[in-house]
Scaffold this motif. Structure first.
Motif, PDB file in Angstrom:
ATOM      1  N   THR A  22       0.818  -1.209   0.000  1.00  0.00           N
ATOM      2  CA  THR A  22       0.000   0.000   0.000  1.00  0.00           C
ATOM      3  C   THR A  22       0.859   1.269   0.000  1.00  0.00           C
ATOM      4  O   THR A  22       0.495   2.256  -0.632  1.00  0.00           O
ATOM      5  N   ASN A  65       1.107  -7.381  -4.472  1.00  0.00           N
ATOM      6  CA  ASN A  65      -0.302  -7.754  -4.501  1.00  0.00           C
ATOM      7  C   ASN A  65      -0.472  -9.172  -5.030  1.00  0.00           C
ATOM      8  O   ASN A  65      -1.207  -9.978  -4.465  1.00  0.00           O
ATOM      9  N   THR A  81      -6.138  -3.001   0.363  1.00  0.00           N
ATOM     10  CA  THR A  81      -5.497  -1.962  -0.442  1.00  0.00           C
ATOM     11  C   THR A  81      -6.000  -0.565  -0.058  1.00  0.00           C
ATOM     12  O   THR A  81      -5.368   0.426  -0.389  1.00  0.00           O
ATOM     13  N   THR A  84      -3.919   2.239   1.476  1.00  0.00           N
ATOM     14  CA  THR A  84      -3.263   3.242   0.638  1.00  0.00           C
ATOM     15  C   THR A  84      -3.768   4.642   0.969  1.00  0.00           C
ATOM     16  O   THR A  84      -3.007   5.609   0.957  1.00  0.00           O
TER      17      THR A  84
END
Length: 120
Positions: A22, A65, A81, A84
């Motif tokens: 992230t 990922n 995610t 992020t």
């Protein structure tokens, strides 16, 4: 007993991988932002090193990922995610001088709470 210790270590490595994935995504976007501010058009943009640095960060994040998707369920990895957004809020304030507002912080906290709920 050693199996449980191994599982704990794997979980810590997984969490660190998520944090790195992230962070890379957020740094990729940060460098794209910097590249876009320095360009006067497409040719100028293609000559901006920040464009390629951003692409490298995005690439590393994508590879992490893929690794995570090999060991965790998609329904777990993808919501993670959203971390992020936490990195982006911090980095945009520290490196771009963007203001932190209550609305931005509350929005990111709500997204983060949603991630915690989904991953429990």
């Amino acid at each position: 007993m050693p199996q449980q210790a191994g599982e704990g270590e794997a979980a810590v490595i997984g969490i660190l991988a998520v944090l790195l994935m992230t962070l890379c995504g957020s740094l990729g976007a940060l460098f794209f932002k910097r590249a876009s501010g320095k360009s006067q058009g497409l040719v100028s943009l293609l000559r901006t090193p920040q464009l390629y640095l951003g692409g490298c960060f995005y690439g590393v994040g994508a590879l992490l990922n893929i690794v995570l998707l090999n060991v965790w369920e998609y329904s777990i990895v993808y919501p993670l995610t959203a971390i992020t957004y936490v990195w982006t809020l911090f980095l945009s304030n520290r490196l771009l001088g963007e203001r932190l507002t209550r609305r931005k912080v509350l929005g990111v906290l709500l997204v983060f709470c949603g991630v915690v709920i989904l991953t429990r």
